[in-house]
Design a protein around this motif. Structure first.
Motif, short mmCIF file in Angstrom:
data_model
loop_
_atom_site.label_atom_id
_atom_site.label_comp_id
_atom_site.label_asym_id
_atom_site.label_seq_id
_atom_site.Cartn_x
_atom_site.Cartn_y
_atom_site.Cartn_z
N TYR A 61 1.44 12.81 3.77
CA TYR A 61 1.89 13.27 2.45
C TYR A 61 1.35 12.34 1.36
O TYR A 61 0.89 12.80 0.31
CB TYR A 61 3.42 13.30 2.39
CG TYR A 61 3.93 13.77 1.04
CD1 TYR A 61 4.14 15.12 0.78
CD2 TYR A 61 4.18 12.86 0.01
CE1 TYR A 61 4.56 15.56 -0.46
CE2 TYR A 61 4.61 13.27 -1.23
CZ TYR A 61 4.81 14.63 -1.47
OH TYR A 61 5.22 15.06 -2.70
N LEU A 62 1.39 11.04 1.60
CA LEU A 62 0.96 10.08 0.58
C LEU A 62 -0.54 10.19 0.32
O LEU A 62 -1.01 10.03 -0.81
CB LEU A 62 1.32 8.66 1.01
CG LEU A 62 2.83 8.35 1.04
CD1 LEU A 62 3.07 7.00 1.70
CD2 LEU A 62 3.42 8.37 -0.36
N ASN A 63 -1.30 10.43 1.37
CA ASN A 63 -2.75 10.64 1.23
C ASN A 63 -3.40 9.50 0.43
O ASN A 63 -4.20 9.74 -0.49
CB ASN A 63 -3.03 11.99 0.56
CG ASN A 63 -4.48 12.42 0.71
OD1 ASN A 63 -5.18 12.00 1.64
ND2 ASN A 63 -4.95 13.24 -0.23
N GLY A 64 -3.02 8.28 0.78
CA GLY A 64 -3.62 7.12 0.14
C GLY A 64 -2.93 6.67 -1.14
O GLY A 64 -3.29 5.62 -1.70
N ARG A 65 -1.95 7.42 -1.61
CA ARG A 65 -1.25 7.03 -2.84
C ARG A 65 -0.26 5.91 -2.57
O ARG A 65 0.27 5.78 -1.47
CB ARG A 65 -0.54 8.24 -3.45
CG ARG A 65 -1.47 9.35 -3.91
CD ARG A 65 -0.68 10.48 -4.54
NE ARG A 65 0.20 11.14 -3.58
CZ ARG A 65 1.20 11.95 -3.93
NH1 ARG A 65 1.44 12.18 -5.22
NH2 ARG A 65 1.94 12.52 -3.00
N ASP A 66 0.03 5.14 -3.58
CA ASP A 66 0.98 4.04 -3.48
C ASP A 66 2.41 4.61 -3.49
O ASP A 66 2.81 5.24 -4.48
CB ASP A 66 0.79 3.10 -4.66
CG ASP A 66 1.76 1.92 -4.64
OD1 ASP A 66 2.53 1.79 -3.67
OD2 ASP A 66 1.74 1.13 -5.61
N PRO A 67 3.21 4.41 -2.41
CA PRO A 67 4.58 4.94 -2.38
C PRO A 67 5.50 4.29 -3.42
O PRO A 67 6.59 4.77 -3.68
CB PRO A 67 5.06 4.63 -0.97
CG PRO A 67 4.21 3.50 -0.51
CD PRO A 67 2.88 3.71 -1.16
N GLY A 68 5.02 3.23 -4.05
CA GLY A 68 5.83 2.57 -5.06
C GLY A 68 5.58 3.05 -6.46
O GLY A 68 6.22 2.55 -7.41
N SER A 69 4.65 4.00 -6.65
CA SER A 69 4.31 4.41 -8.01
C SER A 69 4.28 5.93 -8.19
O SER A 69 3.56 6.44 -9.04
CB SER A 69 2.95 3.83 -8.40
OG SER A 69 1.95 4.30 -7.50
N LEU A 70 5.07 6.65 -7.39
CA LEU A 70 5.09 8.11 -7.50
C LEU A 70 6.07 8.54 -8.59
O LEU A 70 7.13 7.94 -8.76
CB LEU A 70 5.50 8.75 -6.18
CG LEU A 70 4.63 8.45 -4.96
CD1 LEU A 70 5.17 9.20 -3.74
CD2 LEU A 70 3.17 8.82 -5.21
N ASP A 71 5.74 9.59 -9.30
CA ASP A 71 6.66 10.22 -10.24
C ASP A 71 7.39 11.32 -9.48
O ASP A 71 6.82 12.39 -9.23
CB ASP A 71 5.91 10.79 -11.44
CG ASP A 71 6.85 11.35 -12.51
OD1 ASP A 71 8.04 11.57 -12.20
OD2 ASP A 71 6.38 11.58 -13.63
N LEU A 72 8.64 11.08 -9.10
CA LEU A 72 9.37 12.00 -8.22
C LEU A 72 9.54 13.39 -8.83
O LEU A 72 9.68 14.37 -8.11
CB LEU A 72 10.74 11.41 -7.88
CG LEU A 72 10.71 10.10 -7.08
CD1 LEU A 72 12.13 9.58 -6.88
CD2 LEU A 72 10.02 10.32 -5.73
N ARG A 73 9.50 13.48 -10.14
CA ARG A 73 9.67 14.79 -10.79
C ARG A 73 8.52 15.73 -10.47
O ARG A 73 8.67 16.95 -10.58
CB ARG A 73 9.81 14.61 -12.30
CG ARG A 73 11.07 13.87 -12.74
CD ARG A 73 11.00 13.55 -14.22
NE ARG A 73 9.87 12.67 -14.51
CZ ARG A 73 9.50 12.29 -15.73
NH1 ARG A 73 10.19 12.72 -16.79
NH2 ARG A 73 8.47 11.49 -15.90
N HIS A 74 7.38 15.16 -10.06
CA HIS A 74 6.20 15.97 -9.77
C HIS A 74 5.85 15.97 -8.28
O HIS A 74 4.74 16.32 -7.90
CB HIS A 74 5.01 15.48 -10.60
CG HIS A 74 5.26 15.55 -12.07
ND1 HIS A 74 5.30 14.43 -12.88
CD2 HIS A 74 5.51 16.61 -12.89
CE1 HIS A 74 5.56 14.79 -14.12
NE2 HIS A 74 5.70 16.11 -14.16
#
Length: 292
Positions: free
Chosen positions: A173-186
């Motif tokens: 799901y993260l696909n390389g994205r930082d789990p500490g910087s996600l905007d949960l609304r999106h």
């Protein structure tokens, strides 16, 4: 005066359901048959026990007194049925019935049965998965584990170790994205449905205005775990389960801690077998909820 147990059982069901139709459906008989049984009980006792009306039935004052005695007798008969089953099955011990949630049964208790049998090899347990609090007064279970503290008369409660939770995602799901910087609304979120009422997790979703991000709901924590593991969404699940499955915690405001309770009837507080099972449940929770 002759009163048979089947008629009394029908009266208890009508009194609890407050409806002849609902009680008849539960008992698997017609309204007319059930009505005749209630009439027969009133004739046998010489008392008017219920008042029928368009909105259902109501107990008379005399009916309330009879109900209290009927339920007490029902408790003893239920125990006799369990004893008869045990003797007929040539069991050495009655099964200790534990009522709790799917997650507690599958993830906490079942994996640790060897801890119980190492100390008490003769004990037999019946693990009942239910989201409703079993009627311990009527011995539908010997022990219940629940996330809300019941206050029924005759019950004793003991606090269990707290359960912490968070938002978790898979590498897919993260696909390389930082789990500490996600905007949960999106993002796509997965959480518990409204079967459990206005629980703290649902309140948290509303407080943080994440309703629109809630893409899938379920009454099963295991289903939410599978959603997260598959990479379909971020799931709100207990920390101890997420850690077992190698999921990554996503940064989010603190999620309310859940406080489980072990519940048993005061009549069983000195029963050695039930005490042994209670101690085992506490040990299971301590082993499971402690994070590494």
């Amino acid at each position: 005066m002759t009163i048979d147990w089947d008629t009394v059982r029908c009266f208890i069901e009508v009194a609890e359901k407050r409806s002849l139709m609902a009680a008849a459906n539960t008992l698997g008989m017609s309204n007319a048959t059930l009505g005749r049984k209630i009439d027969a009980l009133e004739v046998a006792t010489g008392l008017q026990l219920i008042l029928r009306g368009p909105g259902g039935v109501a107990l008379t004052d005399q009916g309330k007194e009879v109900l209290a005695l009927a339920k007490a007798g029902g408790d003893h008969l239920f125990q006799m049925e369990r004893l008869a089953f045990s003797l007929k099955s040539d069991r050495r011990a009655l099964p200790i019935r534990i009522s709790t949630t799917e997650t507690m049964v599958s993830a906490v208790l079942a994996p640790h049965l060897s801890l119980l049998w190492d100390k008490h090899p003769g004990l037999v347990v019946d693990l009942i998965m239910s989201t409703e609090l079993a009627d311990l007064n009527r011995r539908e279970a010997d022990i219940a584990v629940r996330l809300a503290r019941p206050k029924s008369e005759g019950l004793i409660t003991r606090k269990l170790p707290e359960i912490t939770a968070g938002l978790y995602a898979s590498t897919g799901y993260l696909n390389g994205r930082d789990p500490g910087s996600l905007d949960l609304r999106h993002e796509k979120l997965a959480g518990l449905d409204d079967q459990f009422g206005d629980i703290p997790e649902s309140v948290w979703i509303r407080q943080h205005e994440l309703q629109q991000a809630l893409s899938v709901q379920s009454s099963s924590i295991y289903a939410l775990m599978e959603v997260a593991k598959s990479g379909a969404a971020i799931a709100m699940v207990p920390d101890f389960l997420a850690q077992r499955h190698g999921l990554f915690r996503v940064s989010a405001p603190p999620i309310p801690v859940r406080k489980p309770w072990i519940v048993f009837h005061r009549d069983n507080r000195r029963n050695r077998e039930i005490r042994a099972v209670r101690d085992w449940i506490v040990a299971c929770c301590q082993n499971s909820f402690t994070l590494s």
